[in-house]
Write an enzyme that holds these catalytic residues in place. Structure first.
Site, PDB file in Angstrom:
ATOM      1  N   ILE A   1       0.814  -1.215   0.000  1.00 56.88           N
ATOM      2  CA  ILE A   1       0.000   0.000   0.000  1.00 56.88           C
ATOM      3  C   ILE A   1       0.851   1.270   0.000  1.00 56.88           C
ATOM      4  O   ILE A   1       0.322   2.380  -0.041  1.00 56.88           O
ATOM      5  CB  ILE A   1      -0.971   0.027   1.210  1.00 56.88           C
ATOM      6  CG1 ILE A   1      -0.212  -0.189   2.522  1.00 56.88           C
ATOM      7  CG2 ILE A   1      -2.064  -1.006   1.030  1.00 56.88           C
ATOM      8  CD1 ILE A   1      -1.080  -0.038   3.763  1.00 56.88           C
TER       9      ILE A   1
ATOM     10  N   GLY B   1       8.596   3.424  -0.937  1.00 58.67           N
ATOM     11  CA  GLY B   1       9.542   4.527  -0.911  1.00 58.67           C
ATOM     12  C   GLY B   1      10.896   4.020  -1.374  1.00 58.67           C
ATOM     13  O   GLY B   1      11.015   2.883  -1.844  1.00 58.67           O
TER      14      GLY B   1
ATOM     15  N   TYR C   1      13.525   3.275   0.395  1.00 57.76           N
ATOM     16  CA  TYR C   1      14.110   2.197   1.209  1.00 57.76           C
ATOM     17  C   TYR C   1      13.097   1.537   2.159  1.00 57.76           C
ATOM     18  O   TYR C   1      13.482   0.778   3.037  1.00 57.76           O
ATOM     19  CB  TYR C   1      15.318   2.702   2.001  1.00 57.76           C
ATOM     20  CG  TYR C   1      15.099   4.022   2.700  1.00 57.76           C
ATOM     21  CD1 TYR C   1      15.519   5.208   2.096  1.00 57.76           C
ATOM     22  CD2 TYR C   1      14.486   4.093   3.945  1.00 57.76           C
ATOM     23  CE1 TYR C   1      15.327   6.426   2.729  1.00 57.76           C
ATOM     24  CE2 TYR C   1      14.295   5.305   4.575  1.00 57.76           C
ATOM     25  CZ  TYR C   1      14.733   6.472   3.960  1.00 57.76           C
ATOM     26  OH  TYR C   1      14.538   7.688   4.575  1.00 57.76           O
TER      27      TYR C   1
ATOM     28  N   THR D   1       8.892  -0.186   2.358  1.00 56.97           N
ATOM     29  CA  THR D   1       7.638  -0.589   1.731  1.00 56.97           C
ATOM     30  C   THR D   1       6.611  -0.781   2.838  1.00 56.97           C
ATOM     31  O   THR D   1       6.957  -1.221   3.939  1.00 56.97           O
ATOM     32  CB  THR D   1       7.813  -1.920   0.971  1.00 56.97           C
ATOM     33  OG1 THR D   1       8.853  -1.767   0.017  1.00 56.97           O
ATOM     34  CG2 THR D   1       6.542  -2.327   0.254  1.00 56.97           C
ATOM     35  N   VAL D   2       5.366  -0.436   2.562  1.00 55.04           N
ATOM     36  CA  VAL D   2       4.296  -0.673   3.536  1.00 55.04           C
ATOM     37  C   VAL D   2       3.317  -1.673   2.941  1.00 55.04           C
ATOM     38  O   VAL D   2       2.846  -1.494   1.816  1.00 55.04           O
ATOM     39  CB  VAL D   2       3.556   0.625   3.910  1.00 55.04           C
ATOM     40  CG1 VAL D   2       2.513   0.343   4.989  1.00 55.04           C
ATOM     41  CG2 VAL D   2       4.538   1.673   4.399  1.00 55.04           C
TER      42      VAL D   2
ATOM     43  N   ASP E   1       6.407  16.553  10.228  1.00 52.28           N
ATOM     44  CA  ASP E   1       6.112  16.177   8.840  1.00 52.28           C
ATOM     45  C   ASP E   1       4.605  16.034   8.639  1.00 52.28           C
ATOM     46  O   ASP E   1       4.134  15.064   8.041  1.00 52.28           O
ATOM     47  CB  ASP E   1       6.841  14.883   8.473  1.00 52.28           C
ATOM     48  CG  ASP E   1       6.881  14.633   6.960  1.00 52.28           C
ATOM     49  OD1 ASP E   1       6.713  15.612   6.198  1.00 52.28           O
ATOM     50  OD2 ASP E   1       7.088  13.485   6.547  1.00 52.28           O
TER      51      ASP E   1
END
Length: 309
Positions: A49, A52, A54, A56-57, A166
């Site tokens: 889902i 990036g 480095y 992963t989700v 952020d």
């Protein structure tokens, strides 16, 4: 870039949660070899889902939590050294101590030789950015409800000495009940008060340019709580106008834009009280409204009378 869509239980320390190779009988050892590290902890991976450079989700089914969770998988080979040594441990340490209905909950961290897995609550309705892209603009009633939830989440963090650094639409996720969940504490920092009670300034310039306060963009030491407030104002503008208030494609132009009064589009038509609040948030540091001021603002506190549009 999508952020971890992620719920906090009794968190386990990163190393203590790592896969154990204790003394086992031969059949047990053979069985263990067939299971991945995550499977041995009761997590079974599903779709990706978020990705990036480095990390992963992925969604996973959790036996322990009897439902879906999100797992941020960080590659130790791809991630920068300062991220692995500074930001990632700080992120885990910060989120372990936070529990609020409008924060993504940390569940567990698992560390192996090659990867770090951060297990989080899964927010199934995507991000605020997804909703803005789909609906184009958010009506003021919905925007007010979600903005209040964001204020609750940020104030909770600030009261505990944690700054997010952020805050952006991608990091505001939606759970099954369409409640805001602030996520991704990758740039978060704890203990922002110095010993004498004076604000501790940040010198790490992190986050996204389009959401960054003027003091961050100018590269001067800044008070991170007030930079968080600025980012919340950018989020509010993005909800009601369906676009960001500042163009981050040209750094010099961006500096000029954030130094001037906010320019509001002609459409959609937004109430003067909403624009007034945005002006008070997207203001120079000395005059920028604080969270206590936001809570007393006319637009923020407005309650429509039932039956009257």
């Amino acid at each position: 870039m999508p952020s971890p869509v992620a719920s906090v239980h009794q968190p386990s320390p990163p190393n203590a949660a790592a896969h154990s190779h204790g003394t086992q009988s031969a059949p047990e050892a053979d069985k263990e070899k067939k299971l991945s590290v995550l499977e041995s902890h009761g997590y079974f991976l599903g779709k990706t889902i978020g990705t990036g450079s480095y990390a992963t989700v992925r969604v996973a089914h959790s036996e322990r939590h009897e439902g879906s969770v999100a797992i941020k998988i960080v590659s130790k080979f791809s991630a920068p050294a300062d991220y692995l040594k500074k930001f990632l441990p700080r992120e885990i340490q910060v989120v372990k101590g936070l529990r609020h209905p409008n924060l993504i909950r940390f569940l567990q961290a698992i560390e192996t030789t090659h990867r770090v897995y951060i297990v989080m609550e899964y927010a199934e309705n995507g991000s605020l950015l997804d909703i803005i892209r789909k609906d184009q603009v958010i009506d003021e009633s919905r925007a007010r409800r979600w903005f209040r939830q964001l204020v609750d989440a940020v104030e909770y963090c600030h009261e505990r000495g944690v700054v997010h650094r952020d805050i952006k639409c991608e990091n505001l996720l939606m759970d099954a009940e369409w409640r805001i969940k602030l996520s991704d504490f990758g740039f978060a920092r704890g203990h922002v008060r110095s010993k004498n009670g004076q604000p501790s300034l940040s010198e790490t310039y992190c986050g996204s340019y389009a959401y960054a306060s003027p003091e961050i963009l100018r590269g001067i030491p800044y008070q991170p709580e007030y930079a968080d407030v600025w980012s919340m104002g950018v989020v509010l503008f993005a909800m009601v106008y369906g676009r960001l208030p500042f163009d981050d494609s040209n750094y010099k132009e961006l500096i000029k834009q954030v130094s001037n009064k906010v320019s509001f589009p002609k459409d959609p038509k937004i109430s003067s009280t909403c624009k007034s609040l945005i002006n008070k948030i997207l203001a120079p540091l000395k005059s920028r409204i604080r969270i206590s001021g936001i809570r007393g603002d006319a637009w923020y506190t407005f309650e429509p009378v039932p039956g009257i549009i």
